[in-house]
Design an enzyme around this catalytic site. Structure first.
Site, PDB file in Angstrom:
ATOM      1  N   HIS A 266       0.863  -1.198   0.000  1.00  0.00           N
ATOM      2  CA  HIS A 266       0.000   0.000   0.000  1.00  0.00           C
ATOM      3  C   HIS A 266       0.896   1.243   0.000  1.00  0.00           C
ATOM      4  O   HIS A 266       1.738   1.379  -0.874  1.00  0.00           O
ATOM      5  CB  HIS A 266      -0.931  -0.102   1.215  1.00  0.00           C
ATOM      6  CG  HIS A 266      -2.029   0.896   1.280  1.00  0.00           C
ATOM      7  ND1 HIS A 266      -2.423   1.677   0.251  1.00  0.00           N
ATOM      8  CD2 HIS A 266      -2.865   1.238   2.311  1.00  0.00           C
ATOM      9  CE1 HIS A 266      -3.436   2.454   0.612  1.00  0.00           C
ATOM     10  NE2 HIS A 266      -3.739   2.199   1.864  1.00  0.00           N
ATOM     11  N   HIS A 307      -2.275  -2.440  -9.512  1.00  0.00           N
ATOM     12  CA  HIS A 307      -3.260  -1.782  -8.645  1.00  0.00           C
ATOM     13  C   HIS A 307      -4.512  -2.641  -8.601  1.00  0.00           C
ATOM     14  O   HIS A 307      -4.889  -3.260  -9.589  1.00  0.00           O
ATOM     15  CB  HIS A 307      -3.626  -0.385  -9.195  1.00  0.00           C
ATOM     16  CG  HIS A 307      -4.245   0.509  -8.180  1.00  0.00           C
ATOM     17  ND1 HIS A 307      -5.579   0.455  -7.887  1.00  0.00           N
ATOM     18  CD2 HIS A 307      -3.706   1.454  -7.373  1.00  0.00           C
ATOM     19  CE1 HIS A 307      -5.842   1.342  -6.938  1.00  0.00           C
ATOM     20  NE2 HIS A 307      -4.726   1.966  -6.599  1.00  0.00           N
ATOM     21  N   ASP A 365       2.724   5.440  -6.778  1.00  0.00           N
ATOM     22  CA  ASP A 365       3.983   5.379  -6.016  1.00  0.00           C
ATOM     23  C   ASP A 365       5.214   5.266  -6.893  1.00  0.00           C
ATOM     24  O   ASP A 365       6.335   5.342  -6.389  1.00  0.00           O
ATOM     25  CB  ASP A 365       3.933   4.165  -5.064  1.00  0.00           C
ATOM     26  CG  ASP A 365       2.873   4.367  -3.998  1.00  0.00           C
ATOM     27  OD1 ASP A 365       1.995   3.502  -3.858  1.00  0.00           O
ATOM     28  OD2 ASP A 365       2.901   5.415  -3.344  1.00  0.00           O
TER      29      ASP A 365
END
Ligand code: SDX
Length: 426
Positions: A266, A307, A365
């Site tokens: 995460h 994802h 990210d």
């Protein structure tokens, strides 16, 4: 209200079970499975891949088309035209502020950026090399020890006060984590500075000298805050909602969200991306890591890729990549080796069948860490910045949960353990 029905036939049950089907303003319809309990049945959905846990008006994600909306506004437009505190107002209130509302909101947040002086004593209990996310879990939870005046979760004004306090104090606490880790004194916020400017000031100024915040870096920081603000029912937000459903105070709920965000699957991925890029070290080693990522027997995953919802480019990654180019150009870091590896890695992965078939694309990210590193922020602070940014999403969902009748969250299970048995006679 249900405008459609689903009918479920189950072997062994005489009649089909009729289930209401609801439609939202966007996205898939949902089947209300609550009547199943009366038939002695549960649904089964480990990882909540197909489960809508709640109704929400805050954020909509279209994973197939790479769309992210906050109260209807596309993230690309907010990143380009808005600023983080305006997005905070939007998520909390559902509408963009008027100029007067914006000014009042900014003033209120600005004048609550200091933390109680006693908070600094908590830091002294940690080793200097403690991971800053460990410190944030502790000190954010500890905020509930200081604000007894606003802990009635059923009072909308108390909920609003908590939101202001959290938005205002997270940058101060985050910067304190960094200063503590390098043995420098904490730097007080300055009320004449913007939110992002103030954060960089608290991170990099010292009592001996003022850090001159570059407008480009302040804008890039603010954009990073916007891009991480909210993302529907992700793991950490679902954690905050579940903690909130027990009636826990908002500071404890946000601390629970911080803990959930820390995981490398995460929010911890932004730190893990930089570790991975450094481990790859050279473009010549990319194929070796791509093969490892594809090997089902190797736990290595390509950090910053894939994802649960996006089966297309994460729209935030596109904005982040563009910001990355702008910041590195501004800093004159034309040939950042890590950026070169990241761009080559992205190119190879997007051409590889394994990633194409599984619709694995760069996520939020993948590029954020390269920008943060260029700004001078250490890798172990990356997830702290994600937590700082996501606080508005967490507290907005917590507020939304408490703004209407609710129940404690209590999932059930498929039990496969031993049947009832007696304790052996001695
Ligand atoms: C965030 O939910 C949110 O909205 C989160 C977030 C937010 O804003 O709150 O967007 C922020 O957490 C972004 C994600 C950051 N995490 C990473 O970058 C870590 C690397 N990514 C993976 O761990 C993974 O992609 C997840 C955790 C993000 C998603 O995992 P899922 O949805 O459970 O998908 P999966 O593990 O079932 O993967 C499906 C397939 C598997 O292969 P097969 O079993 O089909 O053979 O894709 C493979 C996986 O092995 N796969 C990867 C991969 N991600 C998935 N293979 C290699 N590298 C990867 N990164």
């Amino acid at each position: 209200m249900a405008d459609k029905k689903a009918r479920l036939t189950v072997d062994g049950l005489e009649d089909a079970i009729e289930l209401p089907v609801y439609s939202g303003t966007e996205g898939p319809d949902v089947i209300d499975v609550r009547p199943l309990t009366g038939q002695g049945l549960f649904t089964y959905d480990p990882g909540f891949v197909s489960t809508a846990a709640c109704e929400s008006k805050l954020t909509y994600i279209d994973g197939a088309n790479g769309i992210l909306l906050h109260a209807g506004y596309p993230i690309e437009q907010l990143a380009q035209h808005s600023d983080y505190l305006e997005v905070c107002y939007l998520l909390l209130n559902g509408e963009l502020p008027t100029p007067e509302q914006k000014e009042q909101f900014v003033n209120t947040v600005t004048n609550h950026t200091m933390v109680h002086e006693q908070m600094s004593h908590f830091f002294n209990g940690f080793r200097r090399d403690a991971h800053p996310m460990a410190i944030m879990c502790g000190v954010v939870g500890a905020l509930s020890a200081f604000y007894h005046d606003s802990l009635d979760i059923n009072d909308p004004h108390h909920r609003e006060v908590c939101a202001y306090r959290l938005i205002a104090k997270m940058p101060t606490l985050a910067a304190m984590c960094y200063k503590y880790s390098i043995g420098q004194p904490f730097i007080f916020p300055r009320n004449e500075m913007s939110y992002a400017e103030n954060f960089l000031h608290m991170m990099f100024s010292t009592p001996c000298g003022e850090y001159k915040v570059s407008p480009t870096l302040a804008k890039a920081m603010d954009k990073i805050f916007i891009l991480h603000a909210d993302h529907e029912q992700n793991a950490s937000t679902s954690t905050v909602r579940l903690a909130g459903s027990s009636g826990a105070n908002p500071f404890a709920c946000i601390a629970a969200g911080i803990a959930a965000l820390w995981g490398p699957a995460h929010g911890g991925a932004n730190e893990a991306v930089l570790v991975m890029l450094n481990e790859i070290g050279d473009e010549s080693r990319i194929p070796e890591f791509i093969e490892r990522a594809k090997d089902p027997n190797d736990p290595f995953r390509l950090m910053g890729f894939g994802h649960r919802v996006y089966r297309n480019f994460d729209p935030r990654a596109k904005v982040m990549k563009q910001t990355c180019d702008e910041v590195l150009a501004e800093l004159g870091i034309e040939n950042d080796p890590l950026l070169k590896i990241a761009k080559r890695l992205e190119q190879i992965a997007l051409e590889d069948d394994y990633f194409v078939q599984r619709k694995l694309y760069p996520n939020v990210d993948f590029y954020s860490g390269i920008i943060l590193k260029a700004i001078g922020i250490p890798t172990n602070m990356f997830t702290v910045i994600f937590a700082l940014s996501r606080t508005i999403g967490w507290i907005s969902h917590w507020n939304e949960f408490h703004s209407s009748p609710n129940k404690i969250g209590r999932p059930r299970q498929l039990y496969t353990g031993p049947k009832k048995r007696d304790y052996p006679a001695k």
